[in-house]
Scaffold this motif. Structure first.
Motif, mmCIF file in Angstrom:
data_model
loop_
_atom_site.group_PDB
_atom_site.id
_atom_site.type_symbol
_atom_site.label_atom_id
_atom_site.label_comp_id
_atom_site.label_asym_id
_atom_site.label_seq_id
_atom_site.Cartn_x
_atom_site.Cartn_y
_atom_site.Cartn_z
ATOM 1 N N LYS A 169 -2.552 -0.323 3.372
ATOM 2 C CA LYS A 169 -2.709 -0.870 2.017
ATOM 3 C C LYS A 169 -4.120 -0.650 1.497
ATOM 4 O O LYS A 169 -4.325 -0.301 0.328
ATOM 5 C CB LYS A 169 -2.364 -2.363 2.016
ATOM 6 N N LYS A 170 -5.126 -0.823 2.367
ATOM 7 C CA LYS A 170 -6.513 -0.597 1.958
ATOM 8 C C LYS A 170 -6.754 0.876 1.624
ATOM 9 O O LYS A 170 -7.495 1.189 0.691
ATOM 10 C CB LYS A 170 -7.458 -1.046 3.072
ATOM 11 N N ILE A 171 -6.133 1.785 2.374
ATOM 12 C CA ILE A 171 -6.286 3.220 2.103
ATOM 13 C C ILE A 171 -5.732 3.558 0.727
ATOM 14 O O ILE A 171 -6.362 4.271 -0.063
ATOM 15 C CB ILE A 171 -5.587 4.038 3.203
ATOM 16 N N ARG A 172 -4.546 3.033 0.410
ATOM 17 C CA ARG A 172 -3.939 3.321 -0.895
ATOM 18 C C ARG A 172 -4.774 2.731 -2.036
ATOM 19 O O ARG A 172 -4.968 3.372 -3.073
ATOM 20 C CB ARG A 172 -2.517 2.762 -0.943
ATOM 21 N N ASN A 173 -5.274 1.506 -1.862
ATOM 22 C CA ASN A 173 -6.107 0.885 -2.897
ATOM 23 C C ASN A 173 -7.395 1.665 -3.102
ATOM 24 O O ASN A 173 -7.855 1.827 -4.240
ATOM 25 C CB ASN A 173 -6.422 -0.562 -2.523
ATOM 26 N N CYS A 174 -7.986 2.163 -2.030
ATOM 27 C CA CYS A 174 -9.222 2.939 -2.120
ATOM 28 C C CYS A 174 -8.993 4.219 -2.916
ATOM 29 O O CYS A 174 -9.803 4.575 -3.771
ATOM 30 C CB CYS A 174 -9.748 3.257 -0.722
ATOM 31 N N ILE A 175 -7.881 4.894 -2.651
ATOM 32 C CA ILE A 175 -7.571 6.143 -3.355
ATOM 33 C C ILE A 175 -7.313 5.874 -4.827
ATOM 34 O O ILE A 175 -7.802 6.592 -5.710
ATOM 35 C CB ILE A 175 -6.365 6.824 -2.696
#
Length: 218
Positions: A37-43
């Motif tokens: 979830k953090k990876i998707r939010n960062c992108i």
């Protein structure tokens, strides 16, 4: 049932695939799930920053994460990859560095690839982002929905439905308005329907945007 459940989860395993591909022990499942979830939010935040600082338009349709023992492969589906590969690829390298800092283990390798979508406005995420940018620029919502439907029809879709809720055009009382073109059979499980929710941050409040796109039947 089709009207009261997320169309993607309703069709998972039938016409929709998982967005993450990996296996984990029960004790590590929640940690890896939160990391995805953090990876998707960062992108998403990185791409939104590039959109606001650029005269061009870009958006992400989907982010797929595939994990192996020592490798995390992130595939970004976008209709306008030029925003992330400008300046001799420094954009994608900076994004890769930001995602690497999120990972809990520094020993895991990260591979990031961009996949271009031939007809971007046939994807609800990109279309919803376009609508949000128009609403934040104070364009009339009816005009925006009409233009968005015209763009989506170029992607050879069978039907589309757009719903916008909130203080439309700065009205004191919030309301819901929607427009539909073609068929959107939400109760038909074999129907390939893509769905997206997006929030537009306007000067008079938050507007909720929902987009359903009916592509075809299997």
């Amino acid at each position: 049932m089709g009207q009261k459940i997320n169309p993607l989860g309703f069709r998972l395993g039938i016409t929709q695939n998982h967005r993450s591909y990996w296996f984990a022990k029960p004790k590590k499942y929640s940690k890896i799930f939160e990391e995805d979830k953090k990876i998707r939010n960062c992108i998403e935040l990185y791409v939104q920053k590039h959109i606001k600082n650029s005269s061009n338009y870009g958006g992400i349709a989907n982010v797929e994460i595939k994990r192996k023992t020592d490798l995390i492969q992130v595939e970004i589906y976008t209709g306008f990859p030029a925003l992330l590969i400008e300046s001799r690829g420094q954009g994608i390298e900076q994004l890769k560095l930001n995602v690497q800092n999120i990972l809990s283990s520094g020993d895991i390798k990260l591979r990031m690839t961009l996949i271009e979508i031939a007809k971007p406005y046939g994807e609800p995420n990109i279309l919803a982002e376009y609508i949000a940018l128009q609403l934040e620029s104070r364009v009339a919502f009816r005009r925006t929905m009409k233009k968005a439907i015209e763009l989506a029809k170029k992607g050879n879709i069978k039907g589309i439905k757009i719903q916008i809720a909130g203080r439309l055009n700065g009205a004191e009382i919030a309301r819901i308005e929607w427009a539909r073109e073609g068929r959107v059979p939400l109760q038909t499980i074999r129907a390939r329907i893509n769905y997206c929710y997006y929030a537009a941050q306007t000067i008079y409040g938050v507007l909720g945007i929902k987009v359903w796109i009916f592509q075809d039947e299997e």
